[in-house]
Design a protein around this motif. Structure first.
Motif: not given
Ligand SMILES: Cc1cc2nc3c(=O)[nH]c(=O)nc-3n(C[C@H](O)[C@H](O)[C@H](O)COP(=O)(O)OP(=O)(O)OC[C@H]3O[C@@H](n4cnc5c(N)ncnc54)[C@H](O)[C@@H]3O)c2cc1C
Ligand code: SF4
Ligand code: SF4
Lengths: 175, 599
Positions: B53, B98, B100, B146, B148, B181, B184-187, B210, B245
């Motif tokens: 990431t 960023v 993780t 944050e 994410y 939403k 959206d948290r997935c990197v 997304r 995450v």
């Protein structure tokens, strides 16, 4: 510091005051009053030393924020003045007459953000980006990564692995 | 001609010798970076998982992910580590913010002189540097901001008192807004893909959510998994246990996102979306035994390749344990049907109520078809064999679940004891609790297992939900005998179980016979695992079958047995869970194709 801010409040409209630490305070003011306020601080409050000026691109709000940091060498305190200007056709009153070096900072901001300071000496000459042919690079809509990929070659011997592909090769190459 | 002044000038410089210098002496020992200065990188490589990431966020392409001696790829860790090119790094610290795992930071060291430019590319934490022990520098400030979301978008579920008296699905599913939403948290690191037995394109389908391109999402799901409505509800979701995450926050709800994609696509449109309207036949026939997870998966991939597929299924409906084991409140029948009907719409035929071995022999199948895949699962209950288990009100969970899910009436006593600590035990306990609530208005189910609370194999959430539904879970006891008075069951005698395995790792429970307990009940359900029934494999075929460890039949990477036309997969080979069955079925399909092309 509190006292200085209080005095300032009688003369200018202050929007936000943020006491960052004992010797550093941030104050936000209107762009129309900013240069006057800088002159006042220099001449009446002992902020004789100009430390730096810089900008932030608040692209979502369509604004640039300009920050001037001044230093009072006797009291050993810093005061940062923030103001916001429209991002489109960005223009700000020059302050080079207060400290000579301001002209240099303004030239840099013209180049890096595209903020104009009409009347500021040599403001349209390139500062460090000779031959620049793109939008000002500190604007957030400038795609640094794309530009880096297109413009620069990677150092010899560099190479990377995609984690997921690499794990496939190592853990389940035949699936 | 030089004047006298010119001659003396060099000497006037001497007067400065004793003055304090204006410039600072080199090295700049007196000028350490500020406490939060952003200098050279440090990486705690034992904590780093090589998710990349940091590389993805770097605007200057300064980071490469490289293999490092001593770090192997494994579940949840790619084995790669970031290498920084200081010809490009601009010390913005986005990579730190960023990261993780929080392993990466910048020291406050900023001076370093070297004549070899290549030395300015190094792997922090692996290539030793003088600042490795510097405590100061830039670390991501806790709680400030944050990149994410660390918290999951909460999933709506029925409250215990809304669900304890019915078999209505308890998990409600995400809305569009919630799913986007969560997505959206997935990197997009893809660390999860290796852990998924079917190696699903997880970051790809999350990205499709997304982008609100759910048709693309469905195509990605079907590349590796033809039962997405089912898996989107009951998958064992091992992927979530390694999600990057999850190191600093809650892992992505990968399973619920999969369900969202499947739920949003209407079945009428599946064939158009998945481009399966014009499948070409290749003239070859494959028989499949069992319409469970593995059989259906093999059928799906084979029919797409042009094979004519006939499934032989013992029961009257398809789905195997997914229909006849997993209770409806976790997996509603219409969702099973949606997945299966699509596979049938591709031309797969199922012969129901055909028990292979009795109604048709395996030998006959091998003559009528080019190849056979067997995915017959684990359908025989196991007994503790303690005194009293031959009583008519002692049941096998697997049989009761088959009846409940098949809509048959079963005997429901007022007080029930369930023996077992796995997910199946929780399923039967929770199903019986619902039936008791309906019949008696109150719940009196108690489950007990050899394993203690911490070691129970059931998923945590299953135990919590069982308790929410008023079932009692009392683990750590070993069954001794069932008390029967005048032909009626009174309850189960148990003693404290101290350990399950001996030093050699063999199953050999040790008990404290002095610590006794008695669980009252007038019906006992045993739920201590299932065995396989392979009686359809007759001796003449068996003679040619190589066996593997633990009495399982040996298969190669293509799930082919040593009898070349016979392929096997699912619970009889791996797992037991649905996603292994799906992955096995897929691999076997590819293996069968390879076998028949080469034949
Ligand atoms: C109560 C319970 C809860 C579970 N919960 C989960 C869960 O939450 N998540 C998860 O991933 N897994 C769960 N599982 C496990 C999962 O259901 C199985 O791992 C999966 O269904 C295995 O697929 P399979 O193809 O090997 O066999 P099965 O699904 O068992 O299918 C085998 C099929 O073969 C048929 N068959 C057997 N012998 C013959 C024969 N001689 N002739 C014709 N047909 C035959 C059977 O009737 C059956 O339809 C659960 C299992 C149970 C029992
Ligand atoms: S983001 Fe952090 S955990 Fe991931 S590879 Fe980079 S340093 Fe390692
Ligand atoms: S779901 Fe988690 S592990 Fe998988 S790609 Fe997204 S962030 Fe990475």
């Amino acid at each position: 510091m509190k006292k200085i801010i209080e005095n300032l409040g009688y003369k200018f409209i202050l929007y936000e005051v943020e006491y960052q630490r004992k010797n550093l305070t941030f104050v936000t003011v209107d762009k129309e009053n900013t240069v006057q306020l800088l002159a006042y601080l220099r001449d009446y409050e002992g902020f004789k030393h100009f430390v730096l000026m810089t900008a932030v691109d608040w692209i979502e709000d369509g604004l640039f924020q300009i920050t001037y940091i001044l230093n009072n060498p006797k009291k050993k305190i810093d005061l940062a003045i923030r103001t916001k200007i429209l991002r489109e056709k960005a223009k700000m009153t020059t302050a080079h007459h207060l400290w000579n070096q301001v002209a240099t900072y303004q030239r840099e901001l013209k180049e890096m953000f595209g903020i104009d300071f009409p009347g500021s000496p040599r403001v349209n000459e390139s500062f460090i980006l000779e031959g620049w042919d793109n939008i000002p690079p500190m604007r957030r809509d400038f795609d640094t990564k794309k530009y880096a990929e297109e413009t620069y070659f990677p150092r010899l011997g560099r190479g990377t692995n995609d984690p997921s592909e690499y794990m496939k090769q190592k853990l389940y190459p035949n699936e | 001609m030089s004047s006298i002044k010119d001659i003396l000038t060099p000497f006037t410089a001497w007067k400065n010798v004793f003055k304090e210098p204006v410039t600072v002496k080199y090295p700049l020992t007196e000028r350490p970076g500020a406490p939060r200065y952003r200098g050279f990188h440090k990486n705690d490589v034992q904590t780093c998982i090589g998710c990349g990431t940091c590389e993805s966020i770097c605007e200057n392409e300064a980071i490469d992910m490289v293999a490092v001696a001593g770090f192997e790829a494994k579940d949840g860790d790619s084995g790669l580590r970031p290498k920084v090119d200081y010809g490009r790094c601009c010390w913005c610290a986005l990579c730190v913010d960023v990261c993780t795992t929080g392993s990466l930071c910048l020291s406050n060291e900023y001076t370093w002189v070297d004549t070899d430019p290549d030395n300015f590319r190094f792997i922090p934490g692996v290539d030793e540097k003088s600042w490795d022990k510097n405590e100061l520098g830039w670390k991501k400030p806790e709680g400030d901001y944050e990149f994410y979301g660390l918290k999951r978008v909460e999933m709506g579920e029925l409250e215990p008192d809304e669900r304890n008296h019915s078999f209505i699905e308890m998990i409600k599913g995400y809305s569009k807004q919630q799913a986007e939403k969560e997505a959206d948290r997935c990197v997009e690191c893809g660390i999860c893909t290796a852990t998924c037995p079917a190696h699903m394109g997880i970051p790809e389908y999350i990205k499709a959510i997304r982008n609100n391109d759910l048709e693309e999402g469905l195509r990605i799901l079907y590349d590796t998994n033809p039962l997405p409505e089912i898996c989107g509800r009951i998958c064992t979701h091992k992927c979530e246990s390694v999600c990057s995450v999850g190191h600093r926050g809650e892992p992505l709800s990968i399973r619920w996102l999969k369900r969202y994609i499947a739920d949003q696509n209407p079945s009428e449109k599946y064939r158009a979306i998945l481009e399966t309207e014009n499948l070409q036949k290749n003239g070859k026939k494959v028989a499949i035994i069992g319409a469970g997870a593995s059989g259906l998966s093999a059928a799906h991939y084979l029919v797409k390749m042009g094979y004519e597929i006939e499934i032989f299924e013992k029961l009257s409906e398809a789905g195997g344990m997914m229909r006849y084991g997993i209770p409806e409140y976790r997996l509603p029948y219409d969702q099973i049907d949606k997945d299966i009907n699509y596979i049938l719409s591709l031309g797969v035929k199922i012969h129901y109520n055909v028990n292979v071995g009795k109604d048709i022999t395996l030998k006959k199948m091998s003559e009528d078809f080019d190849a056979v895949f067997a995915g017959t699962g684990l359908h025989l209950g196991r007994s503790t064999c303690v005194e009293g288990t031959d009583h008519k009100h002692v049941y096998q969970s697997i049989e009761l679940l088959r009846k409940i899910t098949g809509g048959e009436e079963i005997h429901v006593a007022e007080k029930i004891v369930v023996i077992g600590g796995g997910n199946v035990a929780m399923d039967i306990a929770r199903s019986l609790a619902r039936l008791q609530k309906i019949k008696y208005g109150k719940v009196q189910v108690i489950t007990t297992s050899l394993e203690t609370e911490e070691k129970m194999p059931a998923d945590r959430e299953e135990v919590i939900e069982a308790r929410e539904e008023m079932a009692t879970v009392n683990p750590g006891w070993s069954p001794q005998r069932i008390e029967i008075v005048d032909g009626k069951i009174k309850g189960l005698h148990v003693v404290q179980c101290l350990s399950l395995f001996d030093e050699t790792g063999k199953f050999n429970p040790q008990c404290n016979l002095d610590n006794k307990n008695f669980f009252e009940g007038d019906m006992i359900v045993e739920s201590i695992g299932q065995g396989m029934d392979l009686s359809y494999i007759t001796e003449d075929i068996k003679d040619h079958l190589e066996m593997g460890p633990r009495g399982r039949i040996r298969v190669n990477d293509n799930f082919q047995t040593s009898v070349p036309w016979l392929f096997m997969g699912g619970d009889t080979i791996q797992g037991p869970d649905v996603i292994h069955g799906i992955a096995n079925g897929h691999k076997a399909a590819l293996g069968i194709d390879k076998f028949l092309i080469e034949k």
